[in-house]
Structures are given as C-alpha cells and as structure tokens.
Design a protein around this motif. Structure first.
Motif, mmCIF file in Angstrom:
data_model
loop_
_atom_site.group_PDB
_atom_site.id
_atom_site.type_symbol
_atom_site.label_atom_id
_atom_site.label_comp_id
_atom_site.label_asym_id
_atom_site.label_seq_id
_atom_site.Cartn_x
_atom_site.Cartn_y
_atom_site.Cartn_z
ATOM 1 N N LEU A 55 0.809 -1.230 0.000
ATOM 2 C CA LEU A 55 0.000 0.000 0.000
ATOM 3 C C LEU A 55 0.841 1.279 0.000
ATOM 4 C CD1 LEU A 55 -2.894 -0.995 2.446
ATOM 5 C CD2 LEU A 55 -2.836 -1.135 -0.040
ATOM 6 N N THR A 56 2.012 1.247 -0.630
ATOM 7 C CA THR A 56 2.878 2.421 -0.715
ATOM 8 C C THR A 56 2.669 3.124 -2.048
ATOM 9 O OG1 THR A 56 4.526 1.315 0.643
ATOM 10 C CG2 THR A 56 5.287 3.188 -0.636
ATOM 11 N N ASP A 57 2.647 4.448 -2.024
ATOM 12 C CA ASP A 57 2.542 5.270 -3.237
ATOM 13 C C ASP A 57 1.358 4.885 -4.124
ATOM 14 O OD1 ASP A 57 4.741 6.751 -2.491
ATOM 15 O OD2 ASP A 57 6.153 5.612 -3.720
ATOM 16 N N GLY A 58 0.236 4.574 -3.512
ATOM 17 C CA GLY A 58 -0.965 4.269 -4.269
ATOM 18 C C GLY A 58 -1.047 2.867 -4.828
ATOM 19 N N LYS A 59 -0.130 2.004 -4.401
ATOM 20 C CA LYS A 59 -0.176 0.612 -4.871
ATOM 21 C C LYS A 59 -1.458 -0.026 -4.355
ATOM 22 C CE LYS A 59 2.088 -3.847 -4.208
ATOM 23 N NZ LYS A 59 1.141 -4.485 -3.338
ATOM 24 N N GLY A 60 -2.199 -0.601 -5.241
ATOM 25 C CA GLY A 60 -3.437 -1.263 -4.857
ATOM 26 C C GLY A 60 -3.191 -2.659 -4.328
ATOM 27 N N LEU A 61 -4.226 -3.271 -3.800
ATOM 28 C CA LEU A 61 -4.114 -4.631 -3.282
ATOM 29 C C LEU A 61 -4.084 -5.635 -4.432
ATOM 30 C CD1 LEU A 61 -6.710 -4.553 -0.359
ATOM 31 C CD2 LEU A 61 -4.230 -4.635 -0.174
ATOM 32 N N SER A 62 -3.197 -6.603 -4.311
ATOM 33 C CA SER A 62 -3.184 -7.709 -5.269
ATOM 34 C C SER A 62 -3.980 -8.859 -4.666
ATOM 35 C CB SER A 62 -1.751 -8.158 -5.557
ATOM 36 O OG SER A 62 -1.216 -8.834 -4.432
ATOM 37 N N ASN A 63 -4.244 -9.875 -5.473
ATOM 38 C CA ASN A 63 -4.952 -11.034 -4.929
ATOM 39 C C ASN A 63 -4.142 -11.708 -3.823
ATOM 40 O OD1 ASN A 63 -3.065 -11.863 -6.812
ATOM 41 N ND2 ASN A 63 -4.248 -13.613 -7.517
ATOM 42 N N TRP A 64 -2.793 -11.675 -3.926
ATOM 43 C CA TRP A 64 -1.963 -12.265 -2.884
ATOM 44 C C TRP A 64 -1.984 -11.436 -1.611
ATOM 45 C CZ3 TRP A 64 -0.506 -16.962 -2.264
ATOM 46 C CH2 TRP A 64 -0.379 -17.788 -3.365
ATOM 47 N N ASP A 65 -2.072 -10.119 -1.727
ATOM 48 C CA ASP A 65 -2.200 -9.279 -0.529
ATOM 49 C C ASP A 65 -3.446 -9.679 0.249
ATOM 50 O OD1 ASP A 65 0.083 -7.616 -0.890
ATOM 51 O OD2 ASP A 65 -1.028 -6.413 -2.351
ATOM 52 N N VAL A 66 -4.542 -9.812 -0.448
ATOM 53 C CA VAL A 66 -5.810 -10.183 0.195
ATOM 54 C C VAL A 66 -5.712 -11.584 0.784
ATOM 55 C CG1 VAL A 66 -8.260 -10.606 -0.210
ATOM 56 C CG2 VAL A 66 -7.139 -8.652 -1.305
ATOM 57 N N TYR A 67 -5.191 -12.527 0.025
ATOM 58 C CA TYR A 67 -5.121 -13.921 0.461
ATOM 59 C C TYR A 67 -4.235 -14.097 1.695
ATOM 60 C CZ TYR A 67 -4.357 -18.952 0.301
ATOM 61 O OH TYR A 67 -4.278 -20.283 0.622
ATOM 62 N N THR A 68 -3.044 -13.490 1.678
ATOM 63 C CA THR A 68 -2.111 -13.701 2.790
ATOM 64 C C THR A 68 -2.520 -12.968 4.062
ATOM 65 O OG1 THR A 68 -0.664 -11.903 2.041
ATOM 66 C CG2 THR A 68 -0.149 -14.133 1.282
ATOM 67 N N HIS A 69 -3.357 -11.948 3.938
ATOM 68 C CA HIS A 69 -3.802 -11.233 5.135
ATOM 69 C C HIS A 69 -5.017 -11.878 5.795
ATOM 70 C CE1 HIS A 69 -1.134 -8.042 3.637
ATOM 71 N NE2 HIS A 69 -1.005 -7.776 4.931
ATOM 72 N N LYS A 70 -5.589 -12.871 5.160
ATOM 73 C CA LYS A 70 -6.724 -13.578 5.759
ATOM 74 C C LYS A 70 -6.184 -14.626 6.721
ATOM 75 C CE LYS A 70 -10.936 -16.084 4.719
ATOM 76 N NZ LYS A 70 -11.711 -16.779 3.705
ATOM 77 N N GLN A 71 -6.581 -14.549 7.971
ATOM 78 C CA GLN A 71 -6.121 -15.445 9.028
ATOM 79 C C GLN A 71 -6.306 -16.907 8.636
ATOM 80 O OE1 GLN A 71 -4.830 -14.116 11.839
ATOM 81 N NE2 GLN A 71 -4.406 -16.039 12.847
ATOM 82 N N GLY A 72 -5.248 -17.716 8.768
ATOM 83 C CA GLY A 72 -5.318 -19.147 8.521
ATOM 84 C C GLY A 72 -4.929 -19.600 7.129
ATOM 85 N N ASN A 73 -4.787 -18.683 6.184
ATOM 86 C CA ASN A 73 -4.405 -19.088 4.831
ATOM 87 C C ASN A 73 -2.934 -19.480 4.734
ATOM 88 O OD1 ASN A 73 -6.909 -18.877 3.678
ATOM 89 N ND2 ASN A 73 -6.595 -16.837 2.852
ATOM 90 N N ILE A 74 -2.081 -18.804 5.469
ATOM 91 C CA ILE A 74 -0.646 -19.090 5.466
ATOM 92 C C ILE A 74 -0.282 -19.611 6.854
ATOM 93 C CG2 ILE A 74 1.678 -18.154 5.092
ATOM 94 C CD1 ILE A 74 -0.117 -18.055 2.590
ATOM 95 N N ILE A 75 0.329 -20.781 6.914
ATOM 96 C CA ILE A 75 0.576 -21.452 8.197
ATOM 97 C C ILE A 75 1.326 -20.565 9.186
ATOM 98 C CG2 ILE A 75 1.821 -23.366 9.304
ATOM 99 C CD1 ILE A 75 1.142 -25.060 6.846
ATOM 100 N N ASP A 76 2.420 -19.947 8.741
ATOM 101 C CA ASP A 76 3.201 -19.136 9.682
ATOM 102 C C ASP A 76 2.752 -17.677 9.729
ATOM 103 O OD1 ASP A 76 4.193 -18.120 7.315
ATOM 104 O OD2 ASP A 76 6.294 -18.594 7.729
ATOM 105 N N GLY A 77 1.712 -17.334 8.981
ATOM 106 C CA GLY A 77 1.173 -15.969 9.013
ATOM 107 C C GLY A 77 1.991 -14.952 8.242
#
Length: 102
Positions: A55-77
C-alpha cells in the motif's frame, strides 16, 4: 604386543585397506551429474516476492495481498508486505546514484 602397539598396528592396517581397496564409483567419472546433459535448470519468482511496499505510493491490493492477510491461509502468518523490499531499495539506489555520479 602391548595395547599401544596393537592400536598402532590396527591403525596401519586400516590405512593399508583404504589405500588398497578399489574406489567406489557411483557414477560416470567423466560426467558426474546424474542428470542428462541436456537438462536445464531454471528459477522463477514473482513481483510479490520481491517488491514489498504494501500500500505504498498508491499501490493497490493484489490477490496475494488479500489472500495472505486472511487469518489461517498461510501457516506461519507471513505475507509479502516487506518481502525483499526491492521497491524501497531501488529508490535508495537511485538516490545514491544521483550523488555519486556528479
């Protein structure tokens, strides 16, 4: 024969056996790779793994940004918010270039 002499004799016998034993060849000594000669190694990476700058300099969210920020999707967070941080490192490099190329 005392213990020390026996120990020395066994040691010399081991050395002799190592020297006289045939070499263990697990593969062709000319081509030591188990892969075929036309095998080609490759690598891959993504901008998500390198850029960082979440989210720097107007960078929008990618599908990976959304996916990795959802609790439980990535084992180590972990996520790519910083990653290798190439975005900021590149900016710093460019600033250094301005001052060193005078």
């Amino acid at each position: 024969m005392g213990f020390h002499r026996l120990h020395e004799a066994l040691f010399l016998l081991e050395i002799l056996l190592i020297i006289l034993s045939p070499p263990l060849i697990l593969c062709d000594p000319i081509n030591i790779s188990p892969l075929s000669p036309d095998f080609l190694f490759g690598t891959a990476s993504s901008s998500y793994q390198f850029e960082g700058a979440y989210l720097t300099d107007g960078k929008g969210l990618s599908n990976w940004d959304v996916y990795t920020h959802k609790q439980g999707n990535i084992i180590d967070g972990s996520n790519g918010d910083i990653a290798v941080d190439h975005y900021h490192r590149y900016q710093i490099y460019n600033q250094m270039e301005k001052y060193t190329n005078r």
